[in-house]
Design an enzyme around this catalytic site. Structure first.
Site, short mmCIF file in Angstrom:
data_model
loop_
_atom_site.label_atom_id
_atom_site.label_comp_id
_atom_site.label_asym_id
_atom_site.label_seq_id
_atom_site.Cartn_x
_atom_site.Cartn_y
_atom_site.Cartn_z
N LYS A 1 0.81 -1.22 0.00
CA LYS A 1 0.00 0.00 0.00
C LYS A 1 0.84 1.27 0.00
O LYS A 1 0.35 2.34 -0.32
CB LYS A 1 -0.96 0.01 1.20
CG LYS A 1 -2.10 -0.99 1.07
CD LYS A 1 -3.18 -0.71 2.10
CE LYS A 1 -4.37 -1.65 1.93
NZ LYS A 1 -5.41 -1.43 2.94
N LYS B 1 -4.46 -10.49 -5.93
CA LYS B 1 -5.72 -10.87 -5.26
C LYS B 1 -6.84 -9.93 -5.69
O LYS B 1 -6.61 -8.77 -6.04
CB LYS B 1 -5.55 -10.89 -3.74
CG LYS B 1 -5.56 -9.54 -3.06
CD LYS B 1 -5.93 -9.65 -1.57
CE LYS B 1 -6.20 -8.24 -1.06
NZ LYS B 1 -6.81 -8.08 0.21
N LYS C 1 -11.11 -4.95 -3.28
CA LYS C 1 -12.18 -3.96 -3.40
C LYS C 1 -11.64 -2.58 -3.73
O LYS C 1 -12.38 -1.71 -4.16
CB LYS C 1 -13.07 -3.95 -2.16
CG LYS C 1 -12.39 -3.61 -0.84
CD LYS C 1 -13.45 -3.33 0.22
CE LYS C 1 -13.42 -4.26 1.40
NZ LYS C 1 -12.31 -4.00 2.30
#
Ligand code: AMP
Ligand code: TRP
Length: 328
Positions: free
Chosen positions: A111, A192, A195
């Site tokens: 991130k 992966k 969302k």
């Protein structure tokens, strides 16, 4: 009864990966465990969230918990921010966490990669997650595979605390599905399904229109071999679709292989699209009922009350052990 705790971040549209990796097990475990299921809003803000979106997504996650079949009479469903003890224990946990171990977290690395300014909250996020778990002395943590490393750190922090301040915290165990612990993107099976992805075609959102879901599945990437066989290493795309199939139907992976033996991908994908649509339609109908009924805020209120009572007890004991002067 063993205690179960988990949470999902209201940081975007929940995907079928969240359902298969986590929520499905929440529903399963509630029958014979004391369960706490949160909407982890304090975690979501470790990356910038637009306030109106955070608000809407938080209510969405709560309503999807109910729609998926979590029974508020069995499990406590609540917003993390409604139980301020989490943030307080989170701070105490940061003080026993090391920079080095936080720097090793792959979610942090992913991130923060390529960003000029990385929030300090994103860095200490795993200490708050440890607090979420330890504050209930939870035994079992149903999560997807990507959370394994955070759970390992939680176990380390529990042991470290117990060593320094006397045996107190339960050292929790992960509870991860055997198949489908990591549902991958439809367009790239090396990533992966997330969302927060910018590519809409990469994910199946639980609130996607069924027509959109059918389209996304028909466009999902596959290999050139046209053999429906579960082999995550050599055939990651089709294996991923098979995991989704197995979790949204009552067929096992072996039964799916047998059913499509000798067939091409076309019929498999068509059936999968129908299967996912027929799984998601009733879920969405319940979701809309929940949102209309206005029951959500009562559920969250009573969930937070139950959680607070348990959390305050732990927090008091932790502070006493650490040497804080307690109010008299
Ligand atoms: P998050 O979306 O990061 O808040 O994740 C909420 C829960 O869903 C965690 O237990 C994750 O491990 C799980 N999860 C998220 N994405 C996936 C995925 N693609 N496959 C399986 N589990 C997932
Ligand atoms: N970090 C988890 C995720 O990204 C969310 C989370 C926060 C969580 N606190 C938790 C999961 C406690 C399990 C238990 O998915």
């Amino acid at each position: 009864m063993k205690r179960v705790l988990s949470g999902i971040q209201p940081s975007g549209q929940l995907t079928i990966g969240n359902y298969i990796g986590a929520m499905q097990n929440f529903v399963k475990l509630q029958h014979d465990h004391e369960c706490f299921f949160m909407i982890v809003d304090l975690h979501a803000i470790t990356v910038a969230q637009e306030p109106a979106a955070l608000h809407e997504q938080s209510e969405q996650v709560a309503a999807l918990y109910l729609a998926a079949g979590i029974d508020p009479n069995k499990a406590a469903i609540f917003m993390q921010s409604h139980v301020p003890q989490h943030a307080e224990l989170g701070w105490l946990m940061t003080t026993i966490s090391y920079m080095g171990e936080l720097e090793r977290m792959t979610q942090f690395k992913d991130k923060s990669e390529g960003k000029d300014s990385v929030g300090a909250g994103l860095f200490v996020y795993p200490a708050l997650m440890a607090a979420d778990i330890l504050i209930y002395n939870a035994d079992l943590i149903p999560v997807g595979d990507d959370q394994k490393q955070h759970l390992e750190l939680t176990r380390d922090l529990a042991n470290r605390f117990n060593h320094r301040f006397g045996d107190f915290f339960t050292v929790p165990q992960p509870y991860i599905p055997e198949v489908g612990a990591r549902i991958m993107s439809l367009d790239d099976a090396s990533k992966k399904m997330s969302k927060s992805s910018a590519v809409a075609g990469s994910l199946i959102a639980l609130l996607d229109d069924p027509a959109v879901i059918r389209k996304k599945i028909s466009r999902a990437k596959t290999d050139m071999e046209a053999v429906v066989k579960y082999d995550p290493i050599n055939k990651p795309e089709i294996s991923n679709l098979m995991s989704i199939y197995a979790h949204t139907s009552d067929l096992s992976i072996a039964e799916i292989e047998a059913k499509y033996d000798g067939q091409m991908y076309g019929p498999f994908k068509k059936d999968l699209a129908e299967q996912v649509a027929s799984f998601i339609e009733p879920l969405q109908a319940r979701y809309h009922e929940v949102r209309k009924s206005g029951e959500l805020h009562d559920v969250l209120k009573s969930g937070a009350e139950r959680a607070q009572a348990a959390a305050q007890q732990t927090l008091d004991e932790v502070k006493r052990r650490m040497g804080f002067v307690m109010p008299r």
